[in-house]
Write a protein that holds these residues in place. Structure first.
Motif, PDB file in Angstrom:
ATOM      1  N   ALA A 166      26.683   3.842  50.386  1.00  0.00           N
ATOM      2  CA  ALA A 166      25.941   4.281  51.558  1.00  0.00           C
ATOM      3  C   ALA A 166      24.871   3.266  51.927  1.00  0.00           C
ATOM      4  CB  ALA A 166      25.294   5.641  51.283  1.00  0.00           C
ATOM      5  N   SER A 167      24.219   2.690  50.925  1.00  0.00           N
ATOM      6  CA  SER A 167      23.135   1.741  51.193  1.00  0.00           C
ATOM      7  C   SER A 167      22.904   0.894  49.958  1.00  0.00           C
ATOM      8  CB  SER A 167      21.857   2.498  51.553  1.00  0.00           C
ATOM      9  OG  SER A 167      20.795   1.612  51.775  1.00  0.00           O
ATOM     10  N   PRO A 168      23.816  -0.042  49.664  1.00  0.00           N
ATOM     11  CA  PRO A 168      23.726  -0.753  48.400  1.00  0.00           C
ATOM     12  C   PRO A 168      22.545  -1.711  48.342  1.00  0.00           C
ATOM     13  CG  PRO A 168      25.459  -1.695  49.733  1.00  0.00           C
ATOM     14  CD  PRO A 168      24.920  -0.508  50.481  1.00  0.00           C
ATOM     15  N   GLY A 177      15.085   2.333  43.425  1.00  0.00           N
ATOM     16  CA  GLY A 177      15.370   3.760  43.516  1.00  0.00           C
ATOM     17  C   GLY A 177      16.871   3.997  43.515  1.00  0.00           C
ATOM     18  N   VAL A 178      17.322   5.000  42.767  1.00  0.00           N
ATOM     19  CA  VAL A 178      18.753   5.295  42.681  1.00  0.00           C
ATOM     20  C   VAL A 178      19.010   6.744  43.073  1.00  0.00           C
ATOM     21  CG1 VAL A 178      19.230   3.531  40.929  1.00  0.00           C
ATOM     22  CG2 VAL A 178      18.583   5.831  40.209  1.00  0.00           C
ATOM     23  N   GLY A 179      20.112   6.959  43.787  1.00  0.00           N
ATOM     24  CA  GLY A 179      20.430   8.315  44.197  1.00  0.00           C
ATOM     25  C   GLY A 179      21.736   8.380  44.961  1.00  0.00           C
ATOM     26  N   PHE A 180      21.912   9.471  45.700  1.00  0.00           N
ATOM     27  CA  PHE A 180      23.155   9.743  46.419  1.00  0.00           C
ATOM     28  C   PHE A 180      22.895   9.768  47.924  1.00  0.00           C
ATOM     29  CE2 PHE A 180      23.481  12.250  42.346  1.00  0.00           C
ATOM     30  CZ  PHE A 180      24.291  11.327  41.694  1.00  0.00           C
ATOM     31  N   THR A 214      12.759  10.140  57.591  1.00  0.00           N
ATOM     32  CA  THR A 214      11.496   9.665  57.033  1.00  0.00           C
ATOM     33  C   THR A 214      11.003  10.713  56.044  1.00  0.00           C
ATOM     34  OG1 THR A 214       9.206   8.982  57.491  1.00  0.00           O
ATOM     35  CG2 THR A 214      10.156  10.706  58.904  1.00  0.00           C
ATOM     36  N   ILE A 215      10.215  10.288  55.053  1.00  0.00           N
ATOM     37  CA  ILE A 215       9.557  11.272  54.175  1.00  0.00           C
ATOM     38  C   ILE A 215       8.123  11.503  54.642  1.00  0.00           C
ATOM     39  CG2 ILE A 215      11.001  10.540  52.213  1.00  0.00           C
ATOM     40  CD1 ILE A 215       8.207   9.532  51.010  1.00  0.00           C
ATOM     41  N   PHE A 216       7.761  10.938  55.799  1.00  0.00           N
ATOM     42  CA  PHE A 216       6.389  10.987  56.301  1.00  0.00           C
ATOM     43  C   PHE A 216       5.441  10.433  55.238  1.00  0.00           C
ATOM     44  CE2 PHE A 216       8.646  14.354  58.598  1.00  0.00           C
ATOM     45  CZ  PHE A 216       8.398  13.951  59.909  1.00  0.00           C
ATOM     46  N   PRO A 217       5.587   9.129  54.922  1.00  0.00           N
ATOM     47  CA  PRO A 217       4.787   8.544  53.841  1.00  0.00           C
ATOM     48  C   PRO A 217       3.294   8.660  54.099  1.00  0.00           C
ATOM     49  CG  PRO A 217       5.839   6.838  55.151  1.00  0.00           C
ATOM     50  CD  PRO A 217       6.447   8.131  55.572  1.00  0.00           C
ATOM     51  N   GLN A 218       2.565   8.925  53.030  1.00  0.00           N
ATOM     52  CA  GLN A 218       1.113   9.023  53.052  1.00  0.00           C
ATOM     53  C   GLN A 218       0.515   7.714  52.542  1.00  0.00           C
ATOM     54  OE1 GLN A 218      -0.219  12.527  54.103  1.00  0.00           O
ATOM     55  NE2 GLN A 218       1.729  11.862  54.920  1.00  0.00           N
ATOM     56  N   TRP A 219      -0.787   7.596  52.632  1.00  0.00           N
ATOM     57  CA  TRP A 219      -1.452   6.346  52.254  1.00  0.00           C
ATOM     58  C   TRP A 219      -1.200   5.965  50.806  1.00  0.00           C
ATOM     59  CZ3 TRP A 219      -4.932   6.383  48.279  1.00  0.00           C
ATOM     60  CH2 TRP A 219      -5.431   7.632  47.886  1.00  0.00           C
ATOM     61  N   HIS A 220      -0.969   6.968  49.949  1.00  0.00           N
ATOM     62  CA  HIS A 220      -0.816   6.701  48.514  1.00  0.00           C
ATOM     63  C   HIS A 220       0.634   6.445  48.098  1.00  0.00           C
ATOM     64  CE1 HIS A 220       0.700  10.813  48.303  1.00  0.00           C
ATOM     65  NE2 HIS A 220      -0.364  11.185  49.002  1.00  0.00           N
ATOM     66  N   ASP A 221       1.602   6.634  48.991  1.00  0.00           N
ATOM     67  CA  ASP A 221       3.006   6.447  48.640  1.00  0.00           C
ATOM     68  C   ASP A 221       3.340   4.964  48.494  1.00  0.00           C
ATOM     69  OD1 ASP A 221       3.964   9.150  48.542  1.00  0.00           O
ATOM     70  OD2 ASP A 221       3.801   9.221  50.727  1.00  0.00           O
ATOM     71  N   VAL A 222       4.066   4.637  47.447  1.00  0.00           N
ATOM     72  CA  VAL A 222       4.470   3.256  47.171  1.00  0.00           C
ATOM     73  C   VAL A 222       5.981   3.145  47.376  1.00  0.00           C
ATOM     74  CG1 VAL A 222       4.561   1.413  45.446  1.00  0.00           C
ATOM     75  CG2 VAL A 222       2.601   2.975  45.500  1.00  0.00           C
ATOM     76  N   PRO A 223       6.446   2.300  48.299  1.00  0.00           N
ATOM     77  CA  PRO A 223       7.885   2.195  48.530  1.00  0.00           C
ATOM     78  C   PRO A 223       8.596   1.465  47.393  1.00  0.00           C
ATOM     79  CG  PRO A 223       6.744   0.548  49.819  1.00  0.00           C
ATOM     80  CD  PRO A 223       5.673   1.409  49.184  1.00  0.00           C
ATOM     81  N   MET A 224       9.862   1.769  47.235  1.00  0.00           N
ATOM     82  CA  MET A 224      10.709   1.031  46.314  1.00  0.00           C
ATOM     83  C   MET A 224      10.993  -0.362  46.879  1.00  0.00           C
ATOM     84  SD  MET A 224      11.525   3.190  43.732  1.00  0.00           S
ATOM     85  CE  MET A 224       9.751   3.513  43.824  1.00  0.00           C
ATOM     86  N   ASP A 225      11.199  -1.327  46.004  1.00  0.00           N
ATOM     87  CA  ASP A 225      11.605  -2.661  46.456  1.00  0.00           C
ATOM     88  C   ASP A 225      13.046  -2.658  46.946  1.00  0.00           C
ATOM     89  OD1 ASP A 225       9.175  -4.062  45.803  1.00  0.00           O
ATOM     90  OD2 ASP A 225       9.736  -3.849  43.696  1.00  0.00           O
ATOM     91  N   ARG A 226      13.875  -1.873  46.255  1.00  0.00           N
ATOM     92  CA  ARG A 226      15.283  -1.803  46.599  1.00  0.00           C
ATOM     93  C   ARG A 226      15.783  -0.356  46.426  1.00  0.00           C
ATOM     94  NH1 ARG A 226      17.813  -7.189  43.538  1.00  0.00           N
ATOM     95  NH2 ARG A 226      16.126  -8.626  44.125  1.00  0.00           N
ATOM     96  N   LEU A 227      16.860  -0.062  47.096  1.00  0.00           N
ATOM     97  CA  LEU A 227      17.542   1.221  46.933  1.00  0.00           C
ATOM     98  C   LEU A 227      18.990   0.955  46.568  1.00  0.00           C
ATOM     99  CD1 LEU A 227      16.283   3.072  50.144  1.00  0.00           C
ATOM    100  CD2 LEU A 227      15.401   3.363  47.821  1.00  0.00           C
ATOM    101  N   VAL A 228      19.491   1.679  45.575  1.00  0.00           N
ATOM    102  CA  VAL A 228      20.917   1.661  45.249  1.00  0.00           C
ATOM    103  C   VAL A 228      21.419   3.079  45.428  1.00  0.00           C
ATOM    104  CG1 VAL A 228      22.661   1.237  43.481  1.00  0.00           C
ATOM    105  CG2 VAL A 228      20.694  -0.304  43.677  1.00  0.00           C
ATOM    106  N   ILE A 229      22.158   3.279  46.502  1.00  0.00           N
ATOM    107  CA  ILE A 229      22.570   4.610  46.929  1.00  0.00           C
ATOM    108  C   ILE A 229      24.096   4.675  46.969  1.00  0.00           C
ATOM    109  CG2 ILE A 229      22.381   6.356  48.748  1.00  0.00           C
ATOM    110  CD1 ILE A 229      19.705   5.538  47.395  1.00  0.00           C
ATOM    111  N   GLU A 230      24.654   5.736  46.452  1.00  0.00           N
ATOM    112  CA  GLU A 230      26.102   5.870  46.366  1.00  0.00           C
ATOM    113  C   GLU A 230      26.573   7.129  47.096  1.00  0.00           C
ATOM    114  OE1 GLU A 230      30.015   5.193  45.623  1.00  0.00           O
ATOM    115  OE2 GLU A 230      28.325   3.814  45.344  1.00  0.00           O
ATOM    116  N   ARG A 231      27.675   6.992  47.782  1.00  0.00           N
ATOM    117  CA  ARG A 231      28.302   8.143  48.449  1.00  0.00           C
ATOM    118  C   ARG A 231      29.101   8.947  47.427  1.00  0.00           C
ATOM    119  NH1 ARG A 231      31.055   5.469  51.903  1.00  0.00           N
ATOM    120  NH2 ARG A 231      29.611   5.678  53.643  1.00  0.00           N
ATOM    121  N   LEU A 232      28.960  10.258  47.454  1.00  0.00           N
ATOM    122  CA  LEU A 232      29.765  11.134  46.608  1.00  0.00           C
ATOM    123  C   LEU A 232      31.157  11.272  47.227  1.00  0.00           C
ATOM    124  CD1 LEU A 232      27.092  13.855  45.861  1.00  0.00           C
ATOM    125  CD2 LEU A 232      28.006  12.212  44.227  1.00  0.00           C
ATOM    126  N   SER A 233      32.182  11.109  46.413  1.00  0.00           N
ATOM    127  CA  SER A 233      33.554  11.195  46.934  1.00  0.00           C
ATOM    128  C   SER A 233      33.932  12.639  47.213  1.00  0.00           C
ATOM    129  CB  SER A 233      34.514  10.592  45.919  1.00  0.00           C
ATOM    130  OG  SER A 233      34.452  11.274  44.685  1.00  0.00           O
TER     131      SER A 233
END
Length: 219
Positions: A11-13, A190-193, A200-219
């Motif tokens: 989904a978003s390698p 960050g890893v997930g599905f 958006t998660i509506f990030p707040q001032w204290h939220d720290v983004p991930m450098d990369r996302l590894v996201i997989e589609r469920l078959s």
């Protein structure tokens, strides 16, 4: 979805954040009312996404996790001499224990996060199979002993995420607090599905983004 995603079936390698539109983050300033509304919305979304993850067949999650592990190998590349902070799977999260343990043979060290107290950063403790574990917060196993270390790489599970790399977690703020407190920021992945993606998660001032996302589609 780009050509690479279509070929790999992800989904978003490993999306790099510099490729995201910075205007998309929508970071909110110190507005108490807005923060309260976001907290309520996050609580609702968190419950919905966790329920969906738990209702997904274990075999489907395992297949997707295998693909996540393969992508991590390609994206990280060299493991020798590096400390990898990972996690003990909880409530249907991708189970990367086998992947992490396999990196010991590649010359890496692995570490698990430990909650020291509410409102404080996590402590990552060195761990290897056979080392004693004890129950931590939410009864998640944590190293009973082990050296406190600073990971070079942190693999963080996602409850939800957005295109800018901001992570929706369980609401304790532990990862954000920990990353902000580290003297040298590790590579965060960050890893997930795919179904966990939010506009958006509506990030707040204290939220720290991930450098990369590894996201997989469920078959």
């Amino acid at each position: 979805m780009n050509d690479r995603e279509e070929r790999a079936g992800y989904a978003s390698p490993a999306c790099l954040l510099h490729e995201a539109d910075p205007a998309y983050s929508g970071i909110l300033a110190h507005d108490p009312q807005a923060a309260l509304e976001v907290a309520r919305w996050r609580k609702s979304e968190r419950a919905r996404l966790i329920e969906k993850r738990l209702s997904t067949a274990a075999a489907k999650r395992a297949e997707a996790t295998s693909n996540i592990a393969a992508t991590l190998d390609r994206e990280i590349g060299e493991f020798s001499g590096r400390i990898i902070g990972f996690y003990w799977p909880f409530r249907g999260e991708p189970d990367l224990r086998g992947w992490a343990q396999g990196k010991l043979g590649a010359g890496a060290r692995i570490a698990l996060p430990v909650v020291i107290s509410k409102g404080q950063p996590l402590e990552f403790r060195s761990w290897a199979p056979g080392d004693k574990l004890e129950k931590g917060i939410w009864n998640i196993p944590v190293p009973a002993t082990g050296e406190a270390v600073l990971p070079d790489i942190v693999i963080a599970p996602l409850v939800g995420f957005d295109p800018a790399g901001y992570r929706l977690g369980y609401g304790g703020g532990f990862y954000d607090r920990t990353l902000a407190a580290m003297p040298t920021k590790p590579l965060t992945i960050g890893v997930g599905f795919e179904f966990q993606k939010l506009p958006t998660i509506f990030p707040q001032w204290h939220d720290v983004p991930m450098d990369r996302l590894v996201i997989e589609r469920l078959s």
